[in-house]
Enzyme design. Sequence first.
Site, PDB file in Angstrom:
ATOM      1  N   TYR A 481       0.836  -1.208   0.000  1.00 63.40           N
ATOM      2  CA  TYR A 481       0.000   0.000   0.000  1.00 63.40           C
ATOM      3  C   TYR A 481       0.869   1.256   0.000  1.00 63.40           C
ATOM      4  O   TYR A 481       0.848   2.035  -0.917  1.00 63.40           O
ATOM      5  CB  TYR A 481      -0.946  -0.017   1.201  1.00 63.40           C
ATOM      6  CG  TYR A 481      -1.962   1.106   1.172  1.00 63.40           C
ATOM      7  CD1 TYR A 481      -3.100   1.005   0.379  1.00 63.40           C
ATOM      8  CD2 TYR A 481      -1.778   2.264   1.928  1.00 63.40           C
ATOM      9  CE1 TYR A 481      -4.036   2.028   0.335  1.00 63.40           C
ATOM     10  CE2 TYR A 481      -2.712   3.293   1.891  1.00 63.40           C
ATOM     11  CZ  TYR A 481      -3.825   3.172   1.101  1.00 63.40           C
ATOM     12  OH  TYR A 481      -4.756   4.185   1.056  1.00 63.40           O
ATOM     13  N   SER A 561      -6.417   1.317  -4.442  1.00 61.29           N
ATOM     14  CA  SER A 561      -6.535   2.717  -4.047  1.00 61.29           C
ATOM     15  C   SER A 561      -5.167   3.386  -4.154  1.00 61.29           C
ATOM     16  O   SER A 561      -4.598   3.455  -5.234  1.00 61.29           O
ATOM     17  CB  SER A 561      -7.122   2.813  -2.644  1.00 61.29           C
ATOM     18  OG  SER A 561      -7.516   4.128  -2.343  1.00 61.29           O
ATOM     19  N   ASP A 644     -17.800   3.856  -7.333  1.00 66.93           N
ATOM     20  CA  ASP A 644     -16.662   4.296  -6.521  1.00 66.93           C
ATOM     21  C   ASP A 644     -16.644   5.823  -6.502  1.00 66.93           C
ATOM     22  O   ASP A 644     -16.231   6.458  -7.471  1.00 66.93           O
ATOM     23  CB  ASP A 644     -15.351   3.750  -7.085  1.00 66.93           C
ATOM     24  CG  ASP A 644     -14.172   3.987  -6.149  1.00 66.93           C
ATOM     25  OD1 ASP A 644     -14.316   4.793  -5.211  1.00 66.93           O
ATOM     26  OD2 ASP A 644     -13.116   3.372  -6.356  1.00 66.93           O
ATOM     27  N   HIS A 679     -15.688   1.548  -3.681  1.00 62.95           N
ATOM     28  CA  HIS A 679     -14.244   1.511  -3.482  1.00 62.95           C
ATOM     29  C   HIS A 679     -13.789   0.206  -2.837  1.00 62.95           C
ATOM     30  O   HIS A 679     -12.615  -0.130  -2.878  1.00 62.95           O
ATOM     31  CB  HIS A 679     -13.835   2.705  -2.618  1.00 62.95           C
ATOM     32  CG  HIS A 679     -12.384   3.017  -2.689  1.00 62.95           C
ATOM     33  ND1 HIS A 679     -11.742   3.331  -3.871  1.00 62.95           N
ATOM     34  CD2 HIS A 679     -11.426   3.065  -1.720  1.00 62.95           C
ATOM     35  CE1 HIS A 679     -10.462   3.555  -3.624  1.00 62.95           C
ATOM     36  NE2 HIS A 679     -10.241   3.402  -2.330  1.00 62.95           N
TER      37      HIS A 679
END
Length: 712
Positions: A481, A561, A644, A679
Site C-alpha cells: 500500500y 486505491s 466508486d 471503493h
Amino acid sequence: MNGIRLATLFALSAAALTTSCKSNQMKIERLPYPETPRGEVVDNYFGTEVADPYRWLEDDNSEATAAWVEAENAVTQDYLRQIPYRDAIRERLTELWNYPKQGSLSRHGDYYYYFYNDGLQNQSVLYRTGDPAAEGEVFLDPNSLSDDGTVALADLSFSEDGRYLAYAAAASGSDWVEIRVMDTRTGELTQDRINWVKFSGAIWAPDSEGFYYSAYDAPEKGVFSSQNQFQKVYYHKLGTKQEADRLVYRDDAHPLRYNNAWPSEDGRWLFVIASEGTSGTEILYRPASGGRFSVLLAGFAHDYAPVDCINDQLYVMTNDGASNYRLARIDLNAPAGLQDVIAENAENLLTDVSPAGGYLMATYLEDAQSKVYQYNYDGTLVREVELPAIGTAGGFGAKREATDLYYVLSNFTSPATVYNYDLETGRSFLYKAPQVNFDPDRFVTEQVFYTSKDGTQVPMFIVHRKDLKLDGKNPCYLYAYGGFQINLTPGFNPSAILLAEQGGIYCVANLRGGSEYGEQWHRDGMLDKKQNVFDDFIAAAEYLIEKKYTSSEKLAIAGGSNGGLLVGACEVQRPDLYAVCLPAVGVLDMLRYHKFTIGWGWAVEYGTSENEEQFDYIYKYSPLHNIREGVSYPATLVTTADHDDRVVPAHSFKFAAALQHAQGGDAPILIRIESKAGHGAGKPTSKRIDEAADTYAFLFWNTDTKYKPVRK
C-alpha cells in the site's frame, strides 16, 4: 463526441487476436479492444503542456462512457471465460471463504452484540445475547436491506443507555450513507432518517436523547463525482425531522475540511476534530451547554485523537513531539500544554489506546505485529497482555464499569479468533475459533528485511507452503500500500491460501508511507519523497527474484486505491520486472485527482498539480502520464467499480485506455468494471469471490501456472 454513432464507434471487430503467455498453453482468442477516441484536450501546467486525450471518459453520465464501459467489459469477460480453470478457482475460493466468522462482543445495556456470518452471507449479521455462553438472536440483518447484498453497514453506534442503535447504511459501495435508528427494546425502526452524510456516523450525546453527525449539502449534480465541500456538524434530536436539526459547527472560511463532533462521556464538554486531509488534525472545544468553539490543539502539523475525558482532563493520542506517538492529557480549564501519560516508545509504534474498565489498553506495533499493554490512568504499567499467538489483535475497548472484554486475533494462516480477557487477572480465554477448510499446518509465514534503493531496511511477510523450493519457478503475488499512515499487519485472506496451495507465494511489503515505524516512516513516503515508496516496492520484487522465490515471468504485483497508484507507477517505471500488474481502484491521474469528490483531502499526502513545485514531482511519477508508446507492458488487469465515489473510476478508465493504445507487446491490457459496487468497503461476499476468481485466473494464466484441483 456529438454526432458519432456509438454502435459504430464501440463495435467489436469479428476478427480476434490470439494471445498466449507461453507456447505450451492453449491459445486465448482475445477480442480487439474497443476503439477509444483520442481527444484534443491539452492543459498547461506552469509552461508544461500535458495532453489529456481521454478526458471525455471522466463524464460517467455520458452515453459514450457507458458504451465504452460495456464494450471493455465484453472484451474482459470473453477473455476470462476462456481460461479453463477459472470455474475451478472460483469453486475453491468459495470453499475457503465458507467458514463461520464471528466478531468480538461488546456490551450495550442488557445485551452483548456481535457480528456473525455463517460462511457465504453477503453481509455479516448483527446478533445479540444476554449471556455470552448462550446462542444469540438476529438483531439486524443487513442482507435484508437489499435483494443482492449491495447495501452494507458503514457504521453503527449505541446510545449510552443501550436503548437505541443508530446505523449508517451505504448502497452499492458509495461513501454516502443514510443514518437510521432502531429501538433495541422492540427491534423496530424509528422515524428518524438522516441523509447526505459522508465520513461520519451517529455520535450519541451522553443523555441518549440525540446524536451528532457530519453532513454535506445535497449535491446539485454528479452525486458520485462532484467535489464535496463545507462539511458541517449537526445535532439531531430523536423523533424530529432532519430539517429541524441544529447546526453545531460550520467553517465558512475553509470549505475543504472535515469536521466531526466528539462529546465527553460526562456531558460537560463538546469537541470538534477538524482536518484538512488524511493526516494532521486540530481540536476545538467548548462547554457542552453552549458558547463559541475555541482552538485547544492547533492544526495541522500533527495528529491528535481524543481517547477519553475525565475530570476536565482530555486524554489524546498524538505524534506531536513523538514520531511513534504518545498518550498525553491537557487540562480543559487551564490548557497550558500536553503532559505525558504514556511516553513515546522509541522502538515501537503506538497504534491505539482504548478505555476499558477503568484502565487504558495500549496497542503497539513491533515489526508490524501487535503488542498490547494495560495501564492505569496515571500512566503506570499494569501488565503486558500475553497474546495467544503472533498476529494482529484488536478490540481492546469496553465500558468504564466492565470487568472483562473480548478481542480478536488473526494472522495470515488463521482467521479472526475471539478471546475473552479478564481485566483484573490479565488472563485470556478462548471464546470462539473458526473451523476452516484447509490445513494451516501446511503453511508458514516468514518475515524478511530487504534493502531498498537508498539503503533503507524494509520488512516483508512471505506466506507459502512448508515444502516450497527456492528455484525461481513459483508464482508470486506481491501486495503493498505505502501511504496515508496505513499499516499492513498480518491478516487472513482466503485468496492467499488458494495461491499457497498451488505452490505459490503471497507477499506483503511494509513500504514507507505507512507508519509501521512511526510518523517519520510515513513522511519518508509522502509529497516529494513519494518515489521512495515505489523504490521500496521495486526492491521487494528484486529481492524475491534474487532469492529465487520467484522470477520476472512468475511475479504479479497488486494494490488498491493508493496501492493502485503504487502498482501503476511501478508498472510504467519497471515494466520488465513483472509478468502481471493488478491495479485496483487506483489513483492513476495525479494531475486531476483533487478535482473529484473528496480527492482534495489527499493533497496533504501527495501535493497537487496547482502548486508548481509539487506539480514537478507528481508529474514525474503519475502513472497515466508516464505511459510510453511502443513499450511492452506486463499483462494488466485493471479493476474498478461504477459507484466508486472515493477514487472515481475515470482514473482506471483513462489508464486502461492509454495502456491499450501504447502497448507494444502481446500481453493483454484489460479492465474489469464492477456494477453496483464502490471503493471496496461493504462489497458483498459473492462479488468479492467473483473478483478474486477472475484476478487469480488472470494471474495463473499469464504466469504459465497450471491450476491443480485440491485433494480433499
